[in-house]
Design a protein around this motif. Structure first.
Motif, short mmCIF file in Angstrom:
data_model
loop_
_atom_site.label_atom_id
_atom_site.label_comp_id
_atom_site.label_asym_id
_atom_site.label_seq_id
_atom_site.Cartn_x
_atom_site.Cartn_y
_atom_site.Cartn_z
N TYR A 132 0.89 -1.46 -0.02
CA TYR A 132 -0.26 -0.07 0.02
C TYR A 132 0.90 1.12 -0.04
O TYR A 132 0.87 2.22 -0.70
CB TYR A 132 -0.81 0.08 1.36
CG TYR A 132 -1.72 1.27 1.31
CD1 TYR A 132 -2.80 1.62 0.31
CD2 TYR A 132 -1.27 2.33 2.36
CE1 TYR A 132 -3.24 2.97 0.54
CE2 TYR A 132 -2.03 3.66 2.31
CZ TYR A 132 -3.10 4.02 1.06
OH TYR A 132 -3.63 4.91 1.22
N THR A 133 1.77 1.25 0.90
CA THR A 133 2.84 2.51 0.92
C THR A 133 3.51 2.64 -0.61
O THR A 133 3.31 3.67 -0.97
CB THR A 133 3.83 2.33 1.98
OG1 THR A 133 3.18 2.12 3.26
CG2 THR A 133 4.85 3.39 1.93
N GLU A 134 3.98 1.75 -1.17
CA GLU A 134 4.64 1.87 -2.36
C GLU A 134 3.43 2.23 -3.52
O GLU A 134 3.83 3.36 -4.29
CB GLU A 134 5.02 0.55 -2.95
CG GLU A 134 6.32 0.28 -2.22
CD GLU A 134 7.05 -1.23 -2.46
OE1 GLU A 134 6.49 -1.94 -3.33
OE2 GLU A 134 7.82 -1.68 -1.80
N ALA A 135 2.21 1.95 -3.38
CA ALA A 135 1.03 2.12 -4.36
C ALA A 135 0.58 3.61 -3.97
O ALA A 135 0.67 4.33 -5.17
CB ALA A 135 0.07 1.23 -4.11
N PHE A 136 0.62 3.99 -2.71
CA PHE A 136 0.17 5.35 -2.41
C PHE A 136 1.04 6.46 -2.75
O PHE A 136 0.92 7.39 -3.23
CB PHE A 136 -0.22 5.41 -1.22
CG PHE A 136 -0.84 6.71 -0.71
CD1 PHE A 136 -2.11 7.25 -1.26
CD2 PHE A 136 -0.47 7.37 0.58
CE1 PHE A 136 -2.58 8.42 -0.96
CE2 PHE A 136 -1.13 8.55 1.00
CZ PHE A 136 -1.99 9.08 0.06
N GLU A 137 2.31 6.12 -2.57
CA GLU A 137 3.56 7.02 -2.83
C GLU A 137 3.61 7.16 -4.40
O GLU A 137 3.62 8.30 -4.82
CB GLU A 137 4.94 6.34 -2.39
CG GLU A 137 6.31 7.25 -2.70
CD GLU A 137 7.36 6.60 -2.06
OE1 GLU A 137 8.27 7.35 -1.86
OE2 GLU A 137 7.73 5.28 -2.27
N LYS A 138 3.47 6.18 -5.35
CA LYS A 138 3.47 6.29 -6.71
C LYS A 138 2.38 7.13 -7.06
O LYS A 138 2.48 8.08 -8.02
CB LYS A 138 3.14 4.72 -7.28
CG LYS A 138 3.32 5.17 -8.83
CD LYS A 138 3.22 3.43 -9.27
CE LYS A 138 3.07 3.22 -10.78
NZ LYS A 138 3.04 1.82 -11.44
N GLU A 139 1.18 7.25 -6.39
CA GLU A 139 -0.01 7.97 -7.00
C GLU A 139 0.26 9.40 -6.40
O GLU A 139 -0.06 10.35 -7.18
CB GLU A 139 -1.36 7.33 -6.07
CG GLU A 139 -1.91 6.24 -6.56
CD GLU A 139 -2.49 6.34 -7.99
OE1 GLU A 139 -3.11 7.77 -8.06
OE2 GLU A 139 -2.29 5.50 -8.87
N VAL A 140 0.76 9.64 -5.10
CA VAL A 140 0.92 10.87 -4.60
C VAL A 140 2.00 11.69 -5.45
O VAL A 140 1.94 12.79 -5.97
CB VAL A 140 1.31 10.81 -3.25
CG1 VAL A 140 1.73 12.26 -2.78
CG2 VAL A 140 0.27 10.61 -2.36
N ARG A 141 2.95 10.90 -5.87
CA ARG A 141 4.40 11.53 -6.51
C ARG A 141 3.87 11.70 -7.82
O ARG A 141 4.46 12.48 -8.72
CB ARG A 141 5.52 10.78 -6.34
CG ARG A 141 5.91 10.68 -4.91
CD ARG A 141 7.23 11.16 -4.47
NE ARG A 141 7.32 11.53 -3.24
CZ ARG A 141 8.14 10.75 -2.31
NH1 ARG A 141 8.64 9.45 -2.75
NH2 ARG A 141 8.14 11.00 -1.13
N SER A 142 2.91 11.02 -8.62
CA SER A 142 2.75 10.99 -10.04
C SER A 142 1.55 12.05 -10.22
O SER A 142 1.48 12.61 -11.36
CB SER A 142 2.54 9.86 -10.72
OG SER A 142 1.31 9.15 -10.41
N ARG A 143 0.56 11.96 -9.34
CA ARG A 143 -0.66 12.70 -9.65
C ARG A 143 -0.76 13.81 -8.59
O ARG A 143 -1.82 14.72 -8.96
CB ARG A 143 -1.81 11.83 -9.47
CG ARG A 143 -1.68 10.73 -10.44
CD ARG A 143 -3.05 9.73 -10.22
NE ARG A 143 -2.70 8.52 -10.70
CZ ARG A 143 -2.95 7.94 -11.91
NH1 ARG A 143 -3.37 8.77 -12.67
NH2 ARG A 143 -2.60 6.74 -12.22
#
Length: 144
Positions: A132-143
């Protein structure tokens, strides 16, 4: 359970766990930031103040204040790192004894809590949190 309800429950649990660490620190005569800095140093053989700040999400100035206080108390020393002007913060012998003694009950509480989940659930808990942390980080940093 719907995703919004899952997120509310997750965030409530996350905040409660952080508050429990704050409560433990206060009960043991230290600030949360001092406890987390000792925790970081106890797990390493030396880290820069920047690494501690980045890894443990403590403001750099706060880490600096905590480290200076620990240095005055003879609990940490600075060791130059190769190839630069950065220095690693390292526990002194007295600092290691202090950190081990004061964090012992915290480590024991963490270990008992994790063991109470059992091996399968604790592994799933960690895998799920990491994913979850990796997926959320990806979302926050890309969007954003």
């Amino acid at each position: 359970m719907e995703i919004r309800a899952q997120m509310e429950l997750f965030n409530t649990c996350f905040c409660k766990v952080n508050e429990l660490y704050r409560e433990w620190a206060k009960r043991n005569g230290m600030s949360y930031n001092t406890m987390m800095t000792l925790y970081a140093l106890g797990e390493s053989r030396g880290a820069t103040q920047k690494q501690i700040a980045d890894d443990w999400l403590i403001p750099k100035q706060t880490v600096n204040t905590v480290v200076k206080d620990l240095e005055k108390r003879g609990l940490v020393r600075f060791e130059p790192l190769p190839g630069g002007r950065q220095k690693a913060v390292c526990l002194t012998e007295a600092g290691r004894a202090f950190a081990d003694a004061c964090l012992k009950t915290l480590y024991e509480s963490e270990e008992r809590a994790m063991r109470s989940l059992g091996g399968e659930l604790s592994e799933a808990f960690l895998r799920g949190n990491l994913a979850y942390t990796e997926a959320f980080e990806k979302e926050v940093r890309s969007r954003g």
